[in-house]
Design an enzyme around this catalytic site. Structure first.
Site, PDB file in Angstrom:
ATOM      1  N   HIS A 169      49.954  35.474  43.354  1.00 55.33           N
ATOM      2  CA  HIS A 169      50.242  36.922  43.323  1.00 55.33           C
ATOM      3  C   HIS A 169      51.075  37.298  44.535  1.00 55.33           C
ATOM      4  O   HIS A 169      50.770  38.261  45.234  1.00 55.33           O
ATOM      5  CB  HIS A 169      48.935  37.717  43.312  1.00 55.33           C
ATOM      6  CG  HIS A 169      48.250  37.693  41.972  1.00 55.33           C
ATOM      7  ND1 HIS A 169      48.021  38.824  41.223  1.00 55.33           N
ATOM      8  CD2 HIS A 169      47.766  36.664  41.250  1.00 55.33           C
ATOM      9  CE1 HIS A 169      47.427  38.493  40.087  1.00 55.33           C
ATOM     10  NE2 HIS A 169      47.243  37.187  40.083  1.00 55.33           N
ATOM     11  N   THR A 222      48.780  43.989  51.986  1.00 55.94           N
ATOM     12  CA  THR A 222      47.674  43.288  52.655  1.00 55.94           C
ATOM     13  C   THR A 222      46.573  44.307  52.900  1.00 55.94           C
ATOM     14  O   THR A 222      46.835  45.381  53.459  1.00 55.94           O
ATOM     15  CB  THR A 222      48.154  42.672  53.991  1.00 55.94           C
ATOM     16  OG1 THR A 222      49.146  41.686  53.707  1.00 55.94           O
ATOM     17  CG2 THR A 222      46.994  42.008  54.726  1.00 55.94           C
ATOM     18  N   GLU A 279      31.472  50.960  47.241  1.00 50.47           N
ATOM     19  CA  GLU A 279      30.482  51.798  47.922  1.00 50.47           C
ATOM     20  C   GLU A 279      29.174  51.819  47.134  1.00 50.47           C
ATOM     21  O   GLU A 279      29.146  51.681  45.909  1.00 50.47           O
ATOM     22  CB  GLU A 279      30.968  53.246  48.055  1.00 50.47           C
ATOM     23  CG  GLU A 279      32.230  53.409  48.871  1.00 50.47           C
ATOM     24  CD  GLU A 279      33.431  52.834  48.171  1.00 50.47           C
ATOM     25  OE1 GLU A 279      34.236  52.149  48.818  1.00 50.47           O
ATOM     26  OE2 GLU A 279      33.556  53.032  46.944  1.00 50.47           O
TER      27      GLU A 279
HETATM   28  N1  LIG Z   1      36.459  51.696  47.886  1.00 50.44           N
HETATM   29  C1  LIG Z   1      36.836  51.673  46.604  1.00 50.44           C
HETATM   30  N2  LIG Z   1      38.006  51.116  46.295  1.00 50.44           N
HETATM   31  C2  LIG Z   1      38.364  51.086  45.005  1.00 50.44           C
HETATM   32  N3  LIG Z   1      39.477  50.576  44.444  1.00 50.44           N
HETATM   33  C3  LIG Z   1      39.380  50.814  43.144  1.00 50.44           C
HETATM   34  I1  LIG Z   1      40.822  50.233  41.818  1.00 50.44           I
HETATM   35  N4  LIG Z   1      38.254  51.457  42.810  1.00 50.44           N
HETATM   36  C4  LIG Z   1      37.578  51.641  43.993  1.00 50.44           C
HETATM   37  C5  LIG Z   1      36.334  52.240  44.335  1.00 50.44           C
HETATM   38  O1  LIG Z   1      35.570  52.744  43.514  1.00 50.44           O
HETATM   39  N5  LIG Z   1      36.012  52.245  45.670  1.00 50.44           N
END
Ligand SMILES: Nc1nc2[nH]c(I)nc2c(=O)[nH]1
Length: 234
Positions: free
Chosen positions: A35, A56, A156
């Site tokens: 990727h 990154t 989270e």
């Molecule tokens: N922290 C966080 N980053 C994310 N990236 C994605 I796509 N969905 C989420 C999410 O629900 N929380």
């Protein structure tokens, strides 16, 4: 842009050159083999754009300089504005997967900064009111929200999502805020555009599935491309 945004790039204009980002100094190898990030020069009407695909993330533990390197490379190449896009979780139950949201401000919950040394950069109106207004002139239905960056790579907990909501966030992600700060330090005008690909943990009672998250991002990327293509010439 995250690599899932490739369909959006084609809507922006004509690619006139493309290099693998790892052919340029300072870019980290891809987090996922195969990727590799790319940098495209795209002509969009009178504008020349640099489109950096792939970024990154802080959770790759390559340091904050690696996170900010793409934006700083664009600034060094003469870019005066940057559009930071991301996929993220939404706290508003009405923001179904695929909903684009303009970033009005951010909460940097990473406990770090791309700025080194005593450089006290003002972040008032970091997310350009002018560019946000331009987006709304193209699509008046566009929602706005405050984006909270967690370090990740784990999602989270429901309690952390509730905390982010109490702090004023309506979007949670793992990118963008450090790049935005570095862009402002380089005196670039910043537009942040989130694509809600999932409801943040606890907002709905279904567990997070990363594949579904990625699919929602891919499905909406073309629509986002139409929006960017309408905004960018401005
Ligand atoms: N922290 C966080 N980053 C994310 N990236 C994605 I796509 N969905 C989420 C999410 O629900 N929380």
């Amino acid at each position: 842009m995250g690599s899932g945004w490739l369909p959006a790039v084609d809507a922006l204009g004509t690619t006139t050159a493309e290099v693998a980002s790892t052919d340029l100094p300072g870019f980290a190898p891809p987090a996922v083999a195969g990727h590799a990030g790319t940098i495209r020069s795209v002509r969009a009407g009178e504008l020349r754009l640099l489109v950096l695909l792939g970024r990154t993330h802080l959770y790759e533990d390559r340091g904050v300089r690696a996170v900010a390197h793409g934006v700083r490379t664009a600034a060094a190449a003469g870019c005066r504005a940057v559009v930071l896009t991301n996929g993220c979780g939404g706290l508003d139950p009405s923001w179904t997967p695929g909903t684009p949201v303009l970033i009005s401000d951010h909460l940097n919950l990473t406990a770090t900064s791309p700025i080194e040394g005593a450089s006290f950069v003002d972040l008032t109106d970091l997310y350009s009111p002018r560019l946000r207004e331009l987006c709304r002139s193209v699509d008046p239905t566009l929602a706005e929200g405050v984006y909270a960056q967690f370090r990740g790579p784990h999602y989270e907990t429901p309690a952390e999502v509730r905390m982010a909501g109490v702090l004023g966030a309506s979007l949670v992600g793992m990118s963008t805020t450090l790049e935005a700060i570095a862009a402002r330090e380089a005196q670039m005008e910043v537009l942040g555009l989130s694509l809600v690909t999932n409801l943040a943990a606890g907002i709905s009672d279904s567990p997070l599935n990363h594949e579904e998250v990625l699919e929602a991002g891919r499905a909406a990327a073309t629509r986002m491309g139409d929006l960017l293509a309408a905004v960018v010439p401005g």
